[in-house]
Write a protein that holds these residues in place. Structure first.
Motif, PDB file in Angstrom:
ATOM      1  N   GLU A  32       0.836  -1.204   0.000  1.00  0.00           N
ATOM      2  CA  GLU A  32       0.000   0.000   0.000  1.00  0.00           C
ATOM      3  C   GLU A  32       0.871   1.254   0.000  1.00  0.00           C
ATOM      4  OE1 GLU A  32      -3.407   2.158   2.859  1.00  0.00           O
ATOM      5  OE2 GLU A  32      -2.654   0.159   3.337  1.00  0.00           O
ATOM      6  N   VAL A  33       0.355   2.324  -0.605  1.00  0.00           N
ATOM      7  CA  VAL A  33       0.982   3.639  -0.544  1.00  0.00           C
ATOM      8  C   VAL A  33       0.077   4.545   0.285  1.00  0.00           C
ATOM      9  CG1 VAL A  33       1.800   5.644  -1.839  1.00  0.00           C
ATOM     10  CG2 VAL A  33       2.068   3.345  -2.800  1.00  0.00           C
ATOM     11  N   MET A  34       0.617   5.032   1.392  1.00  0.00           N
ATOM     12  CA  MET A  34      -0.120   5.965   2.246  1.00  0.00           C
ATOM     13  C   MET A  34       0.557   7.323   2.196  1.00  0.00           C
ATOM     14  SD  MET A  34      -0.889   5.826   6.366  1.00  0.00           S
ATOM     15  CE  MET A  34      -2.248   4.647   6.216  1.00  0.00           C
ATOM     16  N   GLN A 195       7.062   4.832  -9.906  1.00  0.00           N
ATOM     17  CA  GLN A 195       7.499   3.534 -10.398  1.00  0.00           C
ATOM     18  C   GLN A 195       7.648   2.550  -9.243  1.00  0.00           C
ATOM     19  OE1 GLN A 195       7.789   2.508 -13.693  1.00  0.00           O
ATOM     20  NE2 GLN A 195       7.839   0.537 -12.604  1.00  0.00           N
ATOM     21  N   LEU A 196       8.150   3.011  -8.116  1.00  0.00           N
ATOM     22  CA  LEU A 196       8.246   2.147  -6.938  1.00  0.00           C
ATOM     23  C   LEU A 196       6.867   1.640  -6.529  1.00  0.00           C
ATOM     24  CD1 LEU A 196      10.746   3.852  -4.458  1.00  0.00           C
ATOM     25  CD2 LEU A 196      11.094   1.797  -5.830  1.00  0.00           C
ATOM     26  N   ALA A 197       5.889   2.543  -6.558  1.00  0.00           N
ATOM     27  CA  ALA A 197       4.523   2.152  -6.197  1.00  0.00           C
ATOM     28  C   ALA A 197       3.995   1.098  -7.162  1.00  0.00           C
ATOM     29  CB  ALA A 197       3.611   3.382  -6.192  1.00  0.00           C
ATOM     30  N   ARG A 198       4.256   1.289  -8.455  1.00  0.00           N
ATOM     31  CA  ARG A 198       3.804   0.307  -9.446  1.00  0.00           C
ATOM     32  C   ARG A 198       4.477  -1.043  -9.234  1.00  0.00           C
ATOM     33  NH1 ARG A 198       3.656   4.955 -12.983  1.00  0.00           N
ATOM     34  NH2 ARG A 198       5.835   4.638 -13.561  1.00  0.00           N
ATOM     35  N   ASP A 199       5.706  -1.022  -8.715  1.00  0.00           N
ATOM     36  CA  ASP A 199       6.445  -2.261  -8.471  1.00  0.00           C
ATOM     37  C   ASP A 199       6.007  -2.951  -7.181  1.00  0.00           C
ATOM     38  OD1 ASP A 199       7.849  -1.824 -10.788  1.00  0.00           O
ATOM     39  OD2 ASP A 199       9.606  -0.970  -9.794  1.00  0.00           O
ATOM     40  N   MET A 201       6.067  -1.610  -3.908  1.00  0.00           N
ATOM     41  CA  MET A 201       6.734  -1.245  -2.670  1.00  0.00           C
ATOM     42  C   MET A 201       5.738  -0.613  -1.696  1.00  0.00           C
ATOM     43  SD  MET A 201       9.384  -0.957  -0.712  1.00  0.00           S
ATOM     44  CE  MET A 201      10.793  -1.341  -1.772  1.00  0.00           C
ATOM     45  N   THR A 202       5.781  -1.040  -0.440  1.00  0.00           N
ATOM     46  CA  THR A 202       4.988  -0.400   0.609  1.00  0.00           C
ATOM     47  C   THR A 202       5.641   0.940   0.947  1.00  0.00           C
ATOM     48  OG1 THR A 202       4.544  -2.598   1.512  1.00  0.00           O
ATOM     49  CG2 THR A 202       3.942  -0.706   2.873  1.00  0.00           C
ATOM     50  N   MET A 203       4.847   2.017   0.926  1.00  0.00           N
ATOM     51  CA  MET A 203       5.414   3.355   1.086  1.00  0.00           C
ATOM     52  C   MET A 203       4.529   4.205   1.988  1.00  0.00           C
ATOM     53  SD  MET A 203       6.211   3.799  -3.003  1.00  0.00           S
ATOM     54  CE  MET A 203       6.520   5.549  -2.953  1.00  0.00           C
ATOM     55  N   ILE A 204       5.169   4.971   2.863  1.00  0.00           N
ATOM     56  CA  ILE A 204       4.493   6.040   3.598  1.00  0.00           C
ATOM     57  C   ILE A 204       5.195   7.331   3.209  1.00  0.00           C
ATOM     58  CG2 ILE A 204       3.775   6.950   5.829  1.00  0.00           C
ATOM     59  CD1 ILE A 204       4.028   4.184   6.994  1.00  0.00           C
ATOM     60  N   ALA A 217      -1.520   7.448  -4.165  1.00  0.00           N
ATOM     61  CA  ALA A 217      -1.843   6.909  -2.839  1.00  0.00           C
ATOM     62  C   ALA A 217      -3.035   5.967  -2.891  1.00  0.00           C
ATOM     63  CB  ALA A 217      -2.123   8.045  -1.863  1.00  0.00           C
ATOM     64  N   ASP A 218      -2.970   4.925  -2.086  1.00  0.00           N
ATOM     65  CA  ASP A 218      -4.141   4.095  -1.816  1.00  0.00           C
ATOM     66  C   ASP A 218      -4.961   4.701  -0.683  1.00  0.00           C
ATOM     67  OD1 ASP A 218      -3.563   1.718  -3.597  1.00  0.00           O
ATOM     68  OD2 ASP A 218      -1.739   1.736  -2.377  1.00  0.00           O
TER      69      ASP A 218
END
Length: 254
Positions: A32-34, A195-199, A201-204, A217-218
């Motif tokens: 997830e991307v927050m 691109q990281l999000a598409r790959d 990667m969990t991101m905050i 963002a999700d």
């Protein structure tokens, strides 16, 4: 059930008499991307630093991938981990700061290979091969031998992203990664993050880039004065916020 990648439960953090986090609770699923939004002083950056155990929380619980951050539970008590154990766990979390914090005397390639060689004992050949792949991934394959002083701010920030990725983290934290950049340099950094999000990667991401939050963002979380005011899907929070404080903030930044 798969545990969330990040779980904060009633997290409090004080600096002296100043309470910066006042019982923050949230969850971030794997992949997830927050995006964390809010005014300066709302506690966003402090929360990131607590997740990475750069700051110790005063109460509550924080876990990453099902394991407590900085502590081990024995019975009903929490025992703080030794610094070496904290460092090993921290190596699984990549963090990119506002200011790039690159080593000025090292080339882009050396900045990216340094931690894997020292912390994970990777061979130079292996670390360099991976570093070249990562620099190419963030659009800097032709800058491997450049020093930070020879790179633009946006290029330095992308080297910092590659450096964080070199440790093969399970989670990436971004603390306003574009705030120190000239406007024309922001796009390349955001593209690397997209691109990281598409790959997967969990991101905050602590950010003021509303377009990025809306598109990537999700979940969007709006914080103010050390609490989570509201959270939800970007379309809901950014286009139809429930709380007056969120509406007031967004009216100034959108």
């Amino acid at each position: 059930m798969t545990p969330p990648m990040v779980k904060a439960e009633a997290v409090h953090k004080r600096f002296g008499r100043l309470e910066v986090l006042k019982g923050v609770s949230l969850e971030v699923a794997a992949g997830e991307v927050m995006c964390l939004l809010g005014p300066s002083g709302s506690g966003k950056s402090t929360l990131l630093r607590c997740i990475n155990h750069l700051e110790k929380i005063n109460s509550g619980r924080l876990s990453v991938d099902g394991e407590l951050v900085g502590y081990r539970q024995v019975g009903e008590k929490l025992h703080e981990l030794r610094e070496g154990e904290v460092a090993r766990k921290r190596s699984q979390i990549g963090m990119v700061f506002q200011h790039f914090n690159l080593f000025p005397h090292m080339t882009a390639l050396d900045n990216v290979t340094c931690a894997p060689m020292r912390v994970k004992n990777e061979s130079r050949d292996g670390a360099e091969a991976r570093a070249r792949e990562l620099l190419d991934q963030v659009g800097l394959g032709d800058k491997v031998d450049a020093y930070p002083s020879q790179l633009s701010g946006g290029q330095q920030q992308r080297v910092a992203i590659a450096r964080a990725l070199a440790m093969e983290p399970k989670l990436m934290l971004f603390d306003e990664p574009t705030s120190a950049l000239d406007p024309e340099l922001v796009g390349d950094v955001l593209a690397a993050m997209q691109q990281l999000a598409r790959d997967g990667m969990t991101m905050i991401v602590v950010t003021h880039e509303m377009g990025f939050a809306r598109e990537v963002a999700d979940t969007v979380v709006f914080m103010d004065a050390g609490v989570v005011v509201e959270s939800g899907k970007p379309a809901d929070v950014l286009s139809d916020p429930r709380h007056e404080r969120t509406r007031a903030f967004l009216s100034k930044v959108l």
